[in-house]
Design a protein around this motif. Sequence first.
Motif, PDB file in Angstrom:
ATOM      1  N   ASP A 249      58.650  57.285  24.735  1.00 31.38           N
ATOM      2  CA  ASP A 249      59.518  56.232  25.255  1.00 31.38           C
ATOM      3  C   ASP A 249      60.744  56.794  25.974  1.00 31.38           C
ATOM      4  OD1 ASP A 249      60.125  53.260  25.337  1.00 31.38           O
ATOM      5  OD2 ASP A 249      61.966  54.035  24.414  1.00 31.38           O
ATOM      6  N   GLY A 251      60.758  59.539  27.538  1.00 28.32           N
ATOM      7  CA  GLY A 251      60.293  60.323  28.674  1.00 28.32           C
ATOM      8  C   GLY A 251      59.968  61.762  28.362  1.00 28.32           C
ATOM      9  N   PRO A 323      68.132  57.404  27.825  1.00 30.29           N
ATOM     10  CA  PRO A 323      66.794  57.125  28.357  1.00 30.29           C
ATOM     11  C   PRO A 323      65.985  56.233  27.425  1.00 30.29           C
ATOM     12  CG  PRO A 323      66.901  59.358  27.472  1.00 30.29           C
ATOM     13  CD  PRO A 323      68.298  58.811  27.423  1.00 30.29           C
ATOM     14  N   HIS A 326      60.373  54.843  29.266  1.00 22.62           N
ATOM     15  CA  HIS A 326      59.824  55.776  30.245  1.00 22.62           C
ATOM     16  C   HIS A 326      58.370  56.161  29.966  1.00 22.62           C
ATOM     17  CE1 HIS A 326      63.696  55.889  31.912  1.00 22.62           C
ATOM     18  NE2 HIS A 326      64.215  56.914  31.237  1.00 22.62           N
ATOM     19  N   ALA A 329      56.075  56.490  33.134  1.00 22.38           N
ATOM     20  CA  ALA A 329      56.425  57.663  33.940  1.00 22.38           C
ATOM     21  C   ALA A 329      55.994  58.951  33.247  1.00 22.38           C
ATOM     22  CB  ALA A 329      57.930  57.674  34.216  1.00 22.38           C
TER      23      ALA A 329
END
Length: 346
Positions: A249, A251, A323, A326, A329
């Motif tokens: 999550d 990234g 963050p 993500h 990505a």
Amino acid sequence: MTHTSLADTLKTRTNAHRYLTTGFTELTALGWHEPTPAGASAGQALSVVIPARNTAFALPTVLDAISAQQHAAAVEVILVDDASTDSTFDVARRHPAVTTAVRLADRRGSAAARNVGARLAQSPTILFVDADMVLPSHVFADVAARAAADTVLTGFRHNVRYQSSPCGGPLLPDGPPLLAADHRVTWKPPVGQVLPYSGITLTDELDGRPLDATDDFQNLGYGRSYYDWDLPRMAVTALLAVPREQLVDVGGFAEEFGALGWGMEDTHLGAALIAAGCLVIPLRQTVGYHLDPPDAAAQWQSKLAGWPRTLAHYRHLLALPAPGGHGRAFATTTDKHLTDAEVITR
């Protein structure tokens, strides 16, 4: 619309984890910091991710120690070779301890290698282990029995200068690795020099005890520090267990650190996971021998030369929002790395 920075988010996060460690003891009758019987890890699952780059000098010894782990958990071992120029991948794909061996086509850096391993991992907990870390036999059981969805479990390392044994592998000291050998446990900083992480200068000698003085890192919550140490710096990926869902999550590891130099991607991941609500909890019994390479002095000189750049980038990321969200990505980036990688699965 304003966003709270990662640095400010860290100031809102506690690291009061005593209820978890005492709860574990009450439930299992095992001390949190005691080596764990194999049976206590039954029913648990663990994905071990090992990033490797030119570590053939140590890897057979490291993987033999992994084969000797005593546990009852479902464990997979994923080794990601970051385009080594030595026999690292050959060792990995032949060793029975490795369930998945990956060779990246081009050098991507340790952050990318760990992310690729995390992408392939099937378990809710990922244990990152360096390819030059030799573990005692109880480590997998220690981690598997204690892992949770909101905890970052950190082990420790005892650095060992490289010496070749008569059989050709690295020579290990007699006896178990020592907790006090880790700088997070016993720390003697220089006097009269600027400490580059915090920017402070100590005027008197200090017999630093970060682990003890912070009550197992609990007193580093809410963005507090112990001289040059703060909570994100305690997340060292030489031996670190994290929840896979949270890792994805945020990234994963920020891969741009690899292009800038050495270090700080693990500190940034620690900061991101803390901001996401994870607690950082030490396992004092979980200590491995960290084997220096034969050319350790030259490698350290090269690594430290790039550290100011990675530290500056970390400071930049601290000023950005924490963050999160993500996952897509992360999948896109890691799948791209895997497109031309060689993957061998047993």
